[in-house]
Design a protein around this motif. Structure first.
Motif, PDB file in Angstrom:
ATOM      1  N   TRP A   1      -3.034 -35.255  46.613  1.00  0.00           N
ATOM      2  CA  TRP A   1      -2.479 -33.930  46.369  1.00  0.00           C
ATOM      3  C   TRP A   1      -3.559 -32.859  46.442  1.00  0.00           C
ATOM      4  N   ASP A   2      -4.815 -33.263  46.561  1.00  0.00           N
ATOM      5  CA  ASP A   2      -5.911 -32.316  46.704  1.00  0.00           C
ATOM      6  C   ASP A   2      -5.876 -31.727  48.116  1.00  0.00           C
ATOM      7  N   TYR A   3      -6.255 -30.465  48.255  1.00  0.00           N
ATOM      8  CA  TYR A   3      -6.174 -29.816  49.567  1.00  0.00           C
ATOM      9  C   TYR A   3      -7.120 -30.437  50.583  1.00  0.00           C
ATOM     10  N   LYS A   4      -8.195 -31.078  50.130  1.00  0.00           N
ATOM     11  CA  LYS A   4      -9.161 -31.664  51.062  1.00  0.00           C
ATOM     12  C   LYS A   4      -8.633 -32.947  51.688  1.00  0.00           C
ATOM     13  N   SER A   5      -7.773 -33.650  51.005  1.00  0.00           N
ATOM     14  CA  SER A   5      -7.285 -34.930  51.518  1.00  0.00           C
ATOM     15  C   SER A   5      -5.771 -34.900  51.722  1.00  0.00           C
ATOM     16  N   ALA A   6      -5.242 -33.776  52.087  1.00  0.00           N
ATOM     17  CA  ALA A   6      -3.791 -33.657  52.236  1.00  0.00           C
ATOM     18  C   ALA A   6      -3.299 -34.243  53.552  1.00  0.00           C
ATOM     19  N   PHE A   7      -4.139 -34.360  54.558  1.00  0.00           N
ATOM     20  CA  PHE A   7      -3.668 -34.830  55.853  1.00  0.00           C
ATOM     21  C   PHE A   7      -3.162 -36.264  55.831  1.00  0.00           C
ATOM     22  N   PRO A   8      -3.845 -37.235  55.192  1.00  0.00           N
ATOM     23  CA  PRO A   8      -3.268 -38.590  55.169  1.00  0.00           C
ATOM     24  C   PRO A   8      -1.896 -38.631  54.503  1.00  0.00           C
ATOM     25  N   GLY A   9      -1.684 -37.842  53.470  1.00  0.00           N
ATOM     26  CA  GLY A   9      -0.365 -37.779  52.863  1.00  0.00           C
ATOM     27  C   GLY A   9       0.643 -37.120  53.782  1.00  0.00           C
ATOM     28  N   HIS A  10       0.185 -36.178  54.601  1.00  0.00           N
ATOM     29  CA  HIS A  10       1.063 -35.494  55.548  1.00  0.00           C
ATOM     30  C   HIS A  10       1.600 -36.469  56.582  1.00  0.00           C
TER      31      HIS A  10
ATOM     32  N   VAL B   1      10.197 -38.534  56.738  1.00  0.00           N
ATOM     33  CA  VAL B   1      11.178 -37.616  57.329  1.00  0.00           C
ATOM     34  C   VAL B   1      11.871 -38.284  58.511  1.00  0.00           C
ATOM     35  N   ILE B   2      11.121 -38.991  59.332  1.00  0.00           N
ATOM     36  CA  ILE B   2      11.711 -39.698  60.471  1.00  0.00           C
ATOM     37  C   ILE B   2      12.683 -40.766  59.990  1.00  0.00           C
ATOM     38  N   ILE B   3      12.325 -41.484  58.937  1.00  0.00           N
ATOM     39  CA  ILE B   3      13.220 -42.510  58.401  1.00  0.00           C
ATOM     40  C   ILE B   3      14.493 -41.872  57.849  1.00  0.00           C
ATOM     41  N   ALA B   4      14.352 -40.761  57.147  1.00  0.00           N
ATOM     42  CA  ALA B   4      15.533 -40.071  56.613  1.00  0.00           C
ATOM     43  C   ALA B   4      16.431 -39.579  57.741  1.00  0.00           C
ATOM     44  N   LEU B   5      15.833 -39.042  58.791  1.00  0.00           N
ATOM     45  CA  LEU B   5      16.637 -38.587  59.931  1.00  0.00           C
ATOM     46  C   LEU B   5      17.325 -39.753  60.628  1.00  0.00           C
ATOM     47  N   ALA B   6      16.660 -40.904  60.704  1.00  0.00           N
ATOM     48  CA  ALA B   6      17.280 -42.083  61.309  1.00  0.00           C
ATOM     49  C   ALA B   6      18.499 -42.524  60.513  1.00  0.00           C
ATOM     50  N   ILE B   7      18.411 -42.448  59.196  1.00  0.00           N
ATOM     51  CA  ILE B   7      19.555 -42.820  58.362  1.00  0.00           C
ATOM     52  C   ILE B   7      20.695 -41.825  58.547  1.00  0.00           C
ATOM     53  N   VAL B   8      20.377 -40.548  58.640  1.00  0.00           N
ATOM     54  CA  VAL B   8      21.412 -39.533  58.851  1.00  0.00           C
ATOM     55  C   VAL B   8      22.086 -39.718  60.205  1.00  0.00           C
ATOM     56  N   VAL B   9      21.305 -39.984  61.243  1.00  0.00           N
ATOM     57  CA  VAL B   9      21.881 -40.194  62.583  1.00  0.00           C
ATOM     58  C   VAL B   9      22.747 -41.448  62.601  1.00  0.00           C
ATOM     59  N   ALA B  10      22.313 -42.513  61.916  1.00  0.00           N
ATOM     60  CA  ALA B  10      23.124 -43.734  61.857  1.00  0.00           C
ATOM     61  C   ALA B  10      24.440 -43.470  61.134  1.00  0.00           C
TER      62      ALA B  10
END
Length: 82
Positions: free
Chosen positions: A10-19, A26-35
């Motif tokens: 959650w620190d701004y310096k290491s936010a990219f791996p969490g991103h 988000v892709i998994i959630a969209l896959a469930i919505v499309v299914a």
């Protein structure tokens, strides 16, 4: 996916791996919505063979998604195979 719960991400310096993990979620959630949308649309297909094949295809896609989630969570593969 387990890295989402590490406090240091959650620190701004290491936010990219969490991103990157957020994008996967988000892709998994969209896959469930499309299914779900595909399962809803199947009701309007008149031909029974096409309807059955679409149900099988959506079921296989959801099974692949579930397998990906189980493996991404770190579940031992040997327990899935045996």
């Amino acid at each position: 996916m387990c890295t989402l719960f590490i406090g240091g991400l959650w620190d701004y310096k290491s936010a990219f791996p969490g991103h990157r993990n957020t994008i996967v979620l988000v892709i998994i959630a969209l896959a469930i919505v499309v299914a779900g949308f595909c399962l809803w649309v199947i009701r309007f297909v008149a031909h029974p063979t096409v309807r059955t094949l679409l149900r099988v295809f959506v079921g296989l896609c959801l099974a692949a998604l579930l397998a990906f989630l189980v493996l991404a969570w770190g579940f031992p593969i040997a327990l899935l195979v045996s």
